[in-house]
Scaffold this active site. Structure first.
Site, PDB file in Angstrom:
ATOM      1  N   ASP A   2      -9.080  -5.862  -4.602  1.00 30.21           N
ATOM      2  CA  ASP A   2      -8.564  -4.830  -3.688  1.00 30.21           C
ATOM      3  C   ASP A   2      -9.659  -3.809  -3.412  1.00 30.21           C
ATOM      4  O   ASP A   2     -10.243  -3.252  -4.346  1.00 30.21           O
ATOM      5  CB  ASP A   2      -7.333  -4.142  -4.306  1.00 30.21           C
ATOM      6  CG  ASP A   2      -6.576  -3.280  -3.301  1.00 30.21           C
ATOM      7  OD1 ASP A   2      -7.215  -2.432  -2.641  1.00 30.21           O
ATOM      8  OD2 ASP A   2      -5.348  -3.444  -3.174  1.00 30.21           O
TER       9      ASP A   2
ATOM     10  N   SER B  21       0.839  -1.193   0.000  1.00 30.11           N
ATOM     11  CA  SER B  21       0.000   0.000   0.000  1.00 30.11           C
ATOM     12  C   SER B  21       0.884   1.256   0.000  1.00 30.11           C
ATOM     13  O   SER B  21       1.668   1.437  -0.924  1.00 30.11           O
ATOM     14  CB  SER B  21      -0.953  -0.048   1.201  1.00 30.11           C
ATOM     15  OG  SER B  21      -1.998   0.859   1.043  1.00 30.11           O
TER      16      SER B  21
ATOM     17  N   ASP C 210     -15.792 -21.258  -8.200  1.00 26.45           N
ATOM     18  CA  ASP C 210     -15.153 -21.340  -6.887  1.00 26.45           C
ATOM     19  C   ASP C 210     -15.484 -20.144  -5.990  1.00 26.45           C
ATOM     20  O   ASP C 210     -14.948 -20.000  -4.898  1.00 26.45           O
ATOM     21  CB  ASP C 210     -13.628 -21.426  -7.071  1.00 26.45           C
ATOM     22  CG  ASP C 210     -13.099 -20.334  -7.996  1.00 26.45           C
ATOM     23  OD1 ASP C 210     -13.884 -19.441  -8.371  1.00 26.45           O
ATOM     24  OD2 ASP C 210     -11.902 -20.365  -8.343  1.00 26.45           O
TER      25      ASP C 210
ATOM     26  N   HIS D 132      -7.150  -5.925  -0.234  1.00 27.65           N
ATOM     27  CA  HIS D 132      -6.044  -4.975  -0.151  1.00 27.65           C
ATOM     28  C   HIS D 132      -4.958  -5.515   0.791  1.00 27.65           C
ATOM     29  O   HIS D 132      -5.182  -5.602   1.993  1.00 27.65           O
ATOM     30  CB  HIS D 132      -6.542  -3.632   0.349  1.00 27.65           C
ATOM     31  CG  HIS D 132      -5.481  -2.578   0.353  1.00 27.65           C
ATOM     32  ND1 HIS D 132      -4.765  -2.253  -0.774  1.00 27.65           N
ATOM     33  CD2 HIS D 132      -4.980  -1.804   1.342  1.00 27.65           C
ATOM     34  CE1 HIS D 132      -3.889  -1.311  -0.472  1.00 27.65           C
ATOM     35  NE2 HIS D 132      -3.991  -1.023   0.798  1.00 27.65           N
TER      36      HIS D 132
END
Ligand SMILES: *[C@@H]1O[C@H](CO)[C@@H](O)[C@H](O)[C@H]1NC(C)=O
Ligand SMILES: *[C@@H]1O[C@H](CO)[C@@H](O)[C@H](O)[C@H]1NC(C)=O
Ligand SMILES: *[C@@H]1O[C@H](CO)[C@@H](O)[C@H](O)[C@H]1NC(C)=O
Ligand SMILES: *[C@@H]1O[C@H](CO)[C@@H](O)[C@H](O)[C@H]1NC(C)=O
Ligand SMILES: *[C@@H]1O[C@H](CO)[C@@H](O)[C@H](O)[C@H]1NC(C)=O
Ligand SMILES: *[C@@H]1O[C@H](CO)[C@@H](O)[C@H](O)[C@H]1NC(C)=O
Ligand SMILES: *[C@@H]1O[C@H](CO)[C@@H](O)[C@H](O)[C@H]1NC(C)=O
Ligand SMILES: *[C@@H]1O[C@H](CO)[C@@H](O)[C@H](O)[C@H]1NC(C)=O
Length: 536
Positions: free
Chosen positions: A420, A183, A257, A456
């Protein structure tokens, strides 16, 4: 290596420390003994969990200033006195913290567990997630020296100080130097590769907050959009649309899935407006009954997925992809989400994240009390554009010219989750494409992995590629590039699948003939499904 005498862990050992352009204010050294910690893989991004047992290290804190800039920066290094592995591993920050905060410390504990000498910096900003105290010198005026330290200058200081401390205590510099961050920490890693290409031999720059102006524009966009709409849907409406997208797009890669692997194809094919009028159970209403999915909810999701745009519809930046947890309802703890509304009083209101609110108020409007709720679309676009003009050189961190890093022998890896929920993954892909366009030999020093279902830095259905740092080391130290990396996926039926991630533009492709989507040997790197003409 055998233990260093404890008597070396005193400030005198580091008395010769100097830093170009800076004045050292103080150096303190404290021996830490019997240090024990459990570090989860979650907070190490590209490394596995580690148990630290009875570690001994010298904790060296250096305070310094760049004379005339009125800053006061603190770096904190932990130097193992037993079993140093000869290597340096600097760690990054997160959000508005440059370092010296909880996640940096988790990474440093992990580094100590693996024998590295490690360092973090606060860039002179403290460790608060609220940038207000450091961002403005006075109302209307951004502290550009602080922003410069945040952007890159203090990060090079961190590398220089770390190496100097290592040399002072061990009598020699590190054999290899590494960076690890996600990040903000990912952006910091890329900043080092772009501006200080000789500082690190290997850089793990995960889900990087690069192209900050663009990513912030899209991260705040859902709230801006709802404000302009004057309507705030229930989180259950947003979640229902996400669930419908997963249902519709899950199988596009040939495997059902609960994970959308073909997120772009989903964006192109799935219509969120198809859900309008569907009645769903929703306990977020005052009487906990049902909700009829509104056009406003579909429009908000549509806007969020496509990202910020100008008034005429021209895109500004890419959005969060279908399948992403937009409301935080299923995201791992410690995460934030960007389409949050608060309906506890019976009337829903926007609940924007501090991350984007502070960006708009403090940096774009330069007014901590700026009213974001009544900001028009046109004025938002003007602010975003002005932000790019003012801050690109500080926080853009998207210079594709990595030739000096390449020529210095540097190696770098990035992964970005396709689910994310904080930083749209499109920015990492865009950057990698720009690097590759400029330098066709990019894969010889930089590889980028997209992770379907991963949130994230962590969270979502996908685990993290925890072998990737070891592979980075093998690339740096032995010349073996990572051709793929293992990953565990928690699929819908509750089982764990062992799979791989592949260097972009390749994706992991399931071999239907092999038959078992849970088995790593049934996956290989190949072309994206939509480009693979032979797929049935
Ligand atoms: C620290 O570890 C050493 C060696 O394992 C042990 O002898 C000592 O008692 C420990 N000290 C504390 C305070 O636990
Ligand atoms: C290292 O030293 C700094 C400064 O004294 C202190 O704030 C920090 O808690 C210490 N860390 C450890 C692990 O002892
Ligand atoms: C849901 O709302 C739409 C538009 O207001 C309306 O036409 C429809 O009848 C509603 N459906 C239900 C089941 O309430
Ligand atoms: C509301 O519903 C969600 C999803 O159905 C469930 O996970 C949650 O526990 C419920 N909350 C309450 C307070 O009942
Ligand atoms: C969905 O978003 C795109 C991109 O902003 C926009 O062009 C389109 O008009 C939106 N769809 C609807 C039905 O509003
Ligand atoms: C939601 O709003 C209520 C009432 O204004 C407030 O007390 C609460 O803190 C808010 N919750 C969140 C998560 O913002
Ligand atoms: C925003 O607009 C609303 C509605 O016009 C108004 O009630 C509110 O006071 C405005 N907010 C600010 C901070 O001016
Ligand atoms: C490099 O290769 C040597 C010899 O095969 C091996 O012992 C070592 O562990 C490798 N180092 C890394 C970082 O992979």
């Amino acid at each position: 290596m055998s233990g260093l005498p404890a008597s070396l862990c005193v400030s005198d050992t580091f008395a010769g420390l100097s830093l170009p352009g800076a004045e050292i204010l103080s150096v303190s050294a404290l021996l830490v003994t019997n240090y024990t910690a459990s570090v989860a893989a979650t907070f190490r991004f590209t490394q596995p969990a580690v148990e630290v047992q009875d570690a001994t290290f010298c904790n060296v804190t250096v305070a310094y200033t760049h004379p005339g800039q009125n800053d006061n920066i603190i770096t904190e290094a932990w130097l193992p006195t037993d079993d140093w592995n000869g290597r340096f591993l600097a760690v990054g920050g997160g959000g508005y913290a440059a370092g010296r905060f909880s996640l940096s410390y988790e990474n440093m504990k992990g580094a100590i567990g693996d024998g590295y000498a490690t360092i973090t910096t606060d860039s002179g900003l403290g460790n608060a997630q609220d940038p207000t105290p450091w961002a403005l010198v006075s109302p209307g005026n951004v502290n550009l020296y602080n922003l410069q330290n945040f952007g890159d200058v203090s990060l090079n200081d961190q590398a220089v100080i770390g190496k100097a401390l290592i040399k002072s205590i061990y009598g020699k510099g590190p054999e290899y130097s590494y960076w690890s961050g996600c990040s903000q920490g990912g952006r910091q890693g890329l900043s080092m590769a772009q501006r200080y290409p000789k500082a690190y031999d290997g850089i793990s720059a995960v889900a990087p907050a690069i192209s900050w102006n663009g990513l912030a524009a899209s991260a705040h966009w859902p709230q801006q959009f709802m404000n302009n709409l004057g309507t705030y849907p229930y989180p259950c409406e947003i979640d229902a649309i996400t669930a419908a997208a997963v249902e519709a797009c899950d199988g596009l890669d040939g495997v059902v899935d609960g994970v959308i692997a073909e997120a772009d194809a989903c964006l192109a094919s799935f219509d969120p407006f198809s859900l309008v009028g569907k009645v769903i159970d929703c306990n977020q209403t005052v009487d906990g009954s049902q909700v009829n999915i509104s056009r406003a909810a579909a429009a908000t999701v549509n806007a969020t997925w496509h990202g910020a745009s100008k008034v005429d519809g021209t895109p500004i930046w890419s959005g969060f992809l279908p399948g992403t947890d937009l409301t935080g309802s299923s995201t791992a703890p410690g995460q934030i989400s960007m389409v949050v509304t608060n309906c506890t009083t019976g009337t829903c209101v926007g609940a924007p994240s501090y991350l984007t609110v502070k960006w708009v108020q403090i940096f774009l409007a330069k007014d901590p009390n700026f009213d974001i709720v009544n900001l028009t679309h046109a004025d938002y676009v003007r602010l975003v554009h002005a932000g790019k003009q003012q801050y690109e050189s500080f926080l853009g961190t998207n210079d594709p010219d990595l030739s000096d890093f390449r020529d210095a022998g540097g190696k770098m890896i990035t992964y970005h989750g396709l689910a994310d929920n904080v930083i749209p993954p499109g920015g990492s892909r865009k950057y990698y494409k720009e690097v590759s366009a400029l330098m066709p030999d990019a894969p010889s020093f930089y590889r980028y992995f997209e992770a379907p279902g991963l949130g994230h830095c962590w969270g979502g259905r996908s685990g993290q590629p925890t072998a990737l740092f070891r592979q980075l080391r093998a690339w740096v130290e032995n010349g073996t590039a990572p051709e793929q990396t293992p990953i565990d996926v928690n699929v819908e039926d509750g089982t764990v699948h062992h799979r791989i991630l592949c260097p972009y533009p390749e994706v992991s492709v399931f071999d239907e003939g092999c038959g078992d989507a849970a088995a790593v040997e049934c996956w290989s790197c190949g072309k994206r499904g939509s480009e693979n003409q032979t797929r049935s």
